[in-house]
Design an enzyme around this catalytic site. Structure first.
Site, short mmCIF file in Angstrom:
data_model
loop_
_atom_site.label_atom_id
_atom_site.label_comp_id
_atom_site.label_asym_id
_atom_site.label_seq_id
_atom_site.Cartn_x
_atom_site.Cartn_y
_atom_site.Cartn_z
N ASN A 153 65.83 12.37 47.92
CA ASN A 153 66.77 13.48 47.72
C ASN A 153 66.72 14.27 48.67
O ASN A 153 68.04 14.77 49.05
CB ASN A 153 66.52 14.11 46.41
N ASP A 154 65.74 14.57 49.08
CA ASP A 154 65.78 15.60 50.30
C ASP A 154 66.14 14.94 51.77
O ASP A 154 66.67 15.52 52.46
CB ASP A 154 64.33 16.53 50.56
N CYS B 245 60.10 8.38 45.31
CA CYS B 245 60.15 9.23 43.97
C CYS B 245 61.47 9.98 44.05
O CYS B 245 61.45 10.64 43.19
CB CYS B 245 58.67 10.10 44.03
N ARG C 136 56.26 17.29 39.01
CA ARG C 136 56.74 18.18 39.71
C ARG C 136 56.07 19.67 39.46
O ARG C 136 56.59 20.34 38.32
CB ARG C 136 58.32 18.31 39.65
N ARG D 2 52.25 16.98 42.54
CA ARG D 2 52.64 17.31 43.68
C ARG D 2 52.58 18.65 43.49
O ARG D 2 52.78 19.61 42.39
CB ARG D 2 54.19 17.09 43.66
N GLU E 161 60.28 13.61 53.54
CA GLU E 161 61.50 13.92 52.98
C GLU E 161 62.36 14.68 54.08
O GLU E 161 63.31 15.44 53.74
CB GLU E 161 61.29 14.70 51.50
N ARG F 50 72.37 19.54 48.99
CA ARG F 50 72.26 18.62 47.79
C ARG F 50 72.81 19.39 46.21
O ARG F 50 72.88 18.81 45.12
CB ARG F 50 70.92 18.14 47.32
N HIS G 279 68.19 19.72 41.38
CA HIS G 279 67.12 19.75 40.61
C HIS G 279 67.36 19.93 39.10
O HIS G 279 66.97 19.57 38.13
CB HIS G 279 66.11 20.81 40.76
C1 PEP Z 1 62.88 14.03 46.75
O1 PEP Z 1 63.25 14.91 47.57
O2 PEP Z 1 63.37 13.08 46.82
C2 PEP Z 1 61.95 14.53 45.80
C3 PEP Z 1 61.54 13.60 44.86
O3 PEP Z 1 61.64 15.69 45.52
P1 PEP Z 1 62.57 16.87 44.66
O4 PEP Z 1 63.72 16.12 44.11
O5 PEP Z 1 61.69 17.72 43.82
O6 PEP Z 1 62.88 17.90 45.91
MG MG Z 2 62.12 16.70 47.64
#
Ligand code: PEP
Ligand code: MG
Length: 575
Positions: free
Chosen positions: A459-460, A507, A302, A338, A436, A470, A195
């Site tokens: 991402n997750d 996203c 977010r 979100r 995710e 991550r 993040h």
């Molecule tokens: C993701 O996990 O891809 C996402 C957009 O949420 P975040 O990066 O805030 O966990």
């Molecule tokens: Mg996420």
């Protein structure tokens, strides 16, 4: 001496400027001697820092009025109070100033070391671990002494050409640095989808993480070139390298400016397939950037960033104002809020992390369902704001049907409370889910039946599919969006949603990376959401893409099973 450091570039572009080193922790303090006639004054400086912290803890205590974890949280605040009042800390530090003529910061850290050594001797593992609370209390006192919250460095004269070099930054730290306007961020730790990296990217300044030794090899005021695209930092470059980079920087800025020309061009592929590009934001003020990018709306707000760096959490009205501001400023375009994804690397100030695996712990919707009062407050605020624009609700980290049902039930409960009070809101507000977690991807048909839209959090999804933390740079090289298992899941989510005519977007960071744009188009994706600064670059790629050419190559990539084949085909696709 000139030398080069390599890391992971998380935000593209070139920055040239002087290094500004930030301490990795508030505990790195200066040591200096106090003249004898100022000892009393130094002691009272320390005592007033103690009073400030005492007040901070009281305010925090007063702000916690409900929620299942209230007892645990109160106990934790009581413990901090006890540590603060312990003469072993305060009296001993005062004595240290009086006897050694040292500054207050030095005295308190010396005394902390004495206490920590005593904690080390304790047999009971739980009690031994309470040394973290001593450190946190001392950090608070130090911040009060230094007169600033968090790890924000003292203001520098021309932050604009300053490059911040630090050990690590939490997402909350990055938000605080926002106002300092550094021209680049360099950190020793970190990875590309942490993040911290995401926030740095949203600030639209070059950033490199995982440099490992930058903080020790770079000195204050060293002259630096940061090349976020090539993952390198050049320390004290010679004049030839410097003039080459000045030229490259100007060229890059020119390219960016040229891209602005396509802002109002309709987003579609060469074969006229319309594509929607949305922006990701963290705070209401990011909307300015969104508008500059020409985005079709906000695909991911977010909202948890409203909760960070706060002693007192935002109440319903404050949240309502923030959501309404975004909805109104976006002038009727969709705004996807979100619900707060707190936990893991984004924890509330003062909340201790009790889990060994916070990414697998009480995070996002799990936390919301465990703290229904906090969630209810946010849901009411979002619903109230839905009267002022086109707001949609997006739920993070869903993994099973019961979580969806409970969430929908709580949304209905929040709606009913507003109806009872005759407060206006959009009765037909859309509720979507983030896909995710692999379990969600594998059961996507159930998600489609229960929700109004889907957003893939790559991402997750990558983190959980490949079991790669991550935020851990030691395994960052294994974090692979092109792993066949990841592609298999992503393509199946998109195809299932398309079959059901349900809107689906991505996203996660993959959506803003142009090496994946054509691949995702070929998989059938028609909605992308990304950090605003990248939107026109992705749009440019879409305008030059022809789906009938892309689809056969994409199908080959999805079926390929070795990295060599996958990367070879991807290069062909992006030619
Ligand atoms: C993701 O996990 O891809 C996402 C957009 O949420 P975040 O990066 O805030 O966990
Ligand atoms: Mg996420």
């Amino acid at each position: 001496m000139s030398f080069i450091l390599h890391g992971i570039g998380v935000s593209e572009g070139i920055a040239i400027g002087h290094a500004h080193l930030a301490a990795p922790a508030a505990l790195e303090v200066a040591h200096y001697l106090i003249p004898k006639d100022q000892i009393e004054q130094e002691i009272s400086r320390l005592n007033s820092a103690f009073s400030t912290v005492r007040k901070e803890l009281e305010t925090l205590q007063a702000s916690i009025t409900s929620g299942p974890a209230i007892d645990e949280f109160s106990a934790f605040l009581d413990l901090h109070h006890m540590i603060l009042d312990d003469p072993m800390l305060s009296d001993a530090a005062n004595k240290c100033i009086a006897q050694s003529y040292c500054n207050a910061e030095w005295a308190i850290t010396q005394q902390m070391d004495v206490l920590l050594a005593q904690f080390e001797e304790i047999d009971d593992a739980y009690l031994r671990e309470r040394k973290i609370d001593v450190i946190q209390v001392v950090e608070r006192v130090l911040k009060a002494l230094l007169g600033h919250p968090g790890y924000v460095p003292p203001p520098v004269k021309h932050a604009g050409d300053r490059i911040l070099v630090t050990q690590d930054l939490s997402p909350a730290d990055v938000m605080q640095y926002k106002q300092h306007q550094f021209s680049a961020f360099l950190t020793d730790a970190g990875s590309s989808t942490s993040h911290t990296a995401i926030v740095a990217r949203s600030l639209n300044i070059p950033s490199i993480v995982a440099l490992h030794h930058a903080r020790h090899l770079i000195f204050e005021n060293d002259y630096l070139i940061v090349d976020g695209s090539q993952n390198v930092v050049i320390v004290n470059p010679d004049k030839y390298v410097l003039s080459e980079y000045r030229l490259r920087k100007t060229q890059q800025e020119l390219e960016k400016r040229k891209l602005k020309r396509i802002k109002s061009v309709a987003t579609m592929t060469l074969d006229k397939t319309p594509i929607e590009l949305y922006a990701n934001i963290e705070l209401p003020e990011d909307v300015e950037q969104v508008k500059e990018s020409g985005a079709a709306g906000v695909g991911l707000f977010r909202s948890e960033f409203l909760f960070l760096n706060r002693d007192v959490l935002p109440d319903e009205n404050e949240q309502f104002e923030a959501y309404r501001e975004v909805a109104v400023n976006m002038r009727g375009l969709p705004v996807t809020i979100r619900t707060f994804d707190l936990g893991a690397d984004k924890s509330l100030k003062g909340h201790k992390q009790i889990s060994d695996n916070p990414a697998l712990g009480l995070r996002a919707i799990r936390l919301c369902l465990a703290e229904p009062q906090l969630f209810h407050t946010q849901l009411r605020a979002i619903l109230r704001a839905s009267h002022f624009g086109q707001i949609r609700i997006l739920i993070p980290m869903l993994s099973n049907a019961s979580e969806i049902d409970q969430t929908l039930h709580l949304i209905e409960y929040a709606k009913q409370s507003l109806r009872d009070e005759k407060v206006a809101f959009n009765e037909k507000i859309l509720v979507g889910g983030m896909v995710e977690i692999p379990a969600a991807a594998l059961c996507v048909d159930m998600f489609i039946r229960k929700l109004d839209f889907l957003s893939i959090g790559t991402n997750d999804l990558i983190q959980y599919t490949l079991a790669i933390d991550r935020v851990d740079d030691t395994v960052a090289h294994l974090y692979d969006p092109l792993h066949p298992a990841v592609m298999w899941l992503v393509v199946r989510i998109i195809q299932a949603a398309n079959r059901a005519k349900m809107p689906v977007s991505i996203c996660g960071e993959m959506a803003g990376d142009i090496q994946f744009t054509r691949l995702l188009l070929g998989m059938g994706l028609q909605q992308f959401s990304m950090y605003p600064a990248q939107l026109l670059t992705v749009k440019h790629q879409i305008l030059q893409s022809h789906l009938p050419d892309i689809i056969p190559l994409t199908n080959k990539i999805i079926k390929a099973d070795t990295p060599e084949k996958i990367y070879g085909l991807l290069m062909k696709l992006n030619k």
